[in-house]
Design a protein around this motif. Structure first.
Motif, PDB file in Angstrom:
ATOM      1  N   THR A   1       0.834  -1.207   0.000  1.00 49.07           N
ATOM      2  CA  THR A   1       0.000   0.000   0.000  1.00 49.07           C
ATOM      3  C   THR A   1       0.865   1.252   0.000  1.00 49.07           C
ATOM      4  O   THR A   1       0.569   2.229  -0.701  1.00 49.07           O
ATOM      5  CB  THR A   1      -0.945  -0.007   1.214  1.00 49.07           C
ATOM      6  OG1 THR A   1      -1.808  -1.140   1.131  1.00 49.07           O
ATOM      7  CG2 THR A   1      -1.773   1.264   1.279  1.00 49.07           C
TER       8      THR A   1
ATOM      9  N   ASN B   1       2.113   1.897  -3.460  1.00 50.04           N
ATOM     10  CA  ASN B   1       1.043   2.427  -4.305  1.00 50.04           C
ATOM     11  C   ASN B   1       0.763   3.899  -4.003  1.00 50.04           C
ATOM     12  O   ASN B   1       0.508   4.695  -4.910  1.00 50.04           O
ATOM     13  CB  ASN B   1      -0.239   1.604  -4.125  1.00 50.04           C
ATOM     14  CG  ASN B   1      -0.141   0.232  -4.751  1.00 50.04           C
ATOM     15  OD1 ASN B   1       0.629   0.026  -5.695  1.00 50.04           O
ATOM     16  ND2 ASN B   1      -0.903  -0.724  -4.234  1.00 50.04           N
ATOM     17  N   HIS B   2       0.812   4.261  -2.719  1.00 51.32           N
ATOM     18  CA  HIS B   2       0.598   5.657  -2.331  1.00 51.32           C
ATOM     19  C   HIS B   2       1.684   6.554  -2.928  1.00 51.32           C
ATOM     20  O   HIS B   2       1.391   7.622  -3.485  1.00 51.32           O
ATOM     21  CB  HIS B   2       0.607   5.789  -0.807  1.00 51.32           C
ATOM     22  CG  HIS B   2      -0.644   5.300  -0.158  1.00 51.32           C
ATOM     23  ND1 HIS B   2      -0.789   5.238   1.210  1.00 51.32           N
ATOM     24  CD2 HIS B   2      -1.810   4.826  -0.679  1.00 51.32           C
ATOM     25  CE1 HIS B   2      -1.990   4.761   1.502  1.00 51.32           C
ATOM     26  NE2 HIS B   2      -2.621   4.501   0.367  1.00 51.32           N
TER      27      HIS B   2
ATOM     28  N   GLN C   1       6.075  12.839  -1.765  1.00 50.77           N
ATOM     29  CA  GLN C   1       6.725  11.556  -1.480  1.00 50.77           C
ATOM     30  C   GLN C   1       7.731  11.685  -0.345  1.00 50.77           C
ATOM     31  O   GLN C   1       7.822  10.817   0.528  1.00 50.77           O
ATOM     32  CB  GLN C   1       7.429  11.037  -2.737  1.00 50.77           C
ATOM     33  CG  GLN C   1       6.512  10.530  -3.827  1.00 50.77           C
ATOM     34  CD  GLN C   1       7.272  10.142  -5.080  1.00 50.77           C
ATOM     35  OE1 GLN C   1       8.469  10.400  -5.205  1.00 50.77           O
ATOM     36  NE2 GLN C   1       6.579   9.512  -6.025  1.00 50.77           N
TER      37      GLN C   1
ATOM     38  N   TYR D   1       5.813  12.038   2.931  1.00 55.70           N
ATOM     39  CA  TYR D   1       5.171  10.742   3.215  1.00 55.70           C
ATOM     40  C   TYR D   1       6.201   9.757   3.754  1.00 55.70           C
ATOM     41  O   TYR D   1       5.944   9.042   4.746  1.00 55.70           O
ATOM     42  CB  TYR D   1       4.526  10.207   1.926  1.00 55.70           C
ATOM     43  CG  TYR D   1       3.724   8.930   2.094  1.00 55.70           C
ATOM     44  CD1 TYR D   1       2.333   8.963   2.100  1.00 55.70           C
ATOM     45  CD2 TYR D   1       4.347   7.690   2.222  1.00 55.70           C
ATOM     46  CE1 TYR D   1       1.583   7.795   2.224  1.00 55.70           C
ATOM     47  CE2 TYR D   1       3.611   6.521   2.354  1.00 55.70           C
ATOM     48  CZ  TYR D   1       2.225   6.581   2.355  1.00 55.70           C
ATOM     49  OH  TYR D   1       1.498   5.423   2.489  1.00 55.70           O
TER      50      TYR D   1
END
Length: 231
Positions: free
Chosen positions: A204, A207-208, A217, A220
């Motif tokens: 996941t 994918n994020h 990015q 994150y």
């Protein structure tokens, strides 16, 4: 009758003035920090200016008791030659949104017991959440507030940008935001943490990252690593 002079017509000064002026036992005046030539007498002068202006503005004021509203400036940052104090409302202020002062914590500090009592009285007109906080403690509260408010709001902004990019109404996230805020009132944040980072859900997370800009990015990835390191 307690007389209050508020110096500074920014967000904090304006909202304090609006809150105090409706109280019959207070006589409150509001002036600009640029208008310090003829300062009227008052029981307390509240300087509500930017942090880097506190020293300069306070050095030009000779009223008996001068306080500032800053979270990060110590008591010693006041440069008046009279009594000093701090009257810090721990809240985010915007001119276009009124604040419910009954829910605002007030952090107070002063050099004499009588001045502490005066600040308690003033805060008590607006809120029951009154804390005796030292300058060192207030520094820690302020940086904690930056994480809890300013940084969190920036993450809301990023979430808003992502929604805009994919033609999704940001309001769809409002219930989630509200539930998270409510949850940490009854659970420590560490126990309230959910999501792919805490689960170490690598698929996941990958994918994020694919959906995000380079700057997004980076943020994150930093937050994901921080959550996993604390787990």
């Amino acid at each position: 009758m307690i007389s209050i002079l508020i110096v500074g017509k920014g967000n904090v000064g304006t909202q304090l003035y609006e809150a105090f002026k409706s109280i019959e036992t207070l006589n409150v005046q509001l002036i600009s920090s640029r208008d310090l030539n003829a300062i009227p007498k008052s029981d307390v002068t509240i300087i509500a200016v930017s942090d880097d202006a506190v020293a300069t503005v306070s050095s030009q004021i000779s009223t008996d008791f001068v306080v500032h509203t800053s979270g990060s400036v110590p008591l010693s940052g006041l440069k008046n030659n009279t009594r000093k104090g701090v009257f810090y409302p721990l809240q985010t202020f915007s001119k276009d949104k009124k604040v419910d002062y009954t829910q605002v914590p007030f952090c107070i500090e002063a050099t004499t017991e009588s001045d502490v009592k005066l600040l308690e009285t003033l805060a008590g007109f607006l809120s029951k959440k009154i804390y005796h906080i030292s300058s060192e403690q207030r520094k820690a509260i302020h940086v904690a507030a930056v994480f809890a408010n300013n940084f969190t709001n920036h993450l809301y902004k990023i979430a808003h940008d992502i929604c805009d990019t994919h033609q999704i109404p940001f309001e769809i996230l409002h219930p989630l935001i509200n539930e998270t805020a409510d949850k940490i009132k009854v659970l420590p944040p560490a126990l309230a943490q959910t999501g792919p980072a805490i689960r170490k859900d690598a698929a996941t997370i990958k994918n994020h990252l694919f959906l995000l800009t380079e700057k997004q990015q980076e943020i994150y990835t930093i937050l994901t690593k921080s959550i996993q390191n604390d787990a």
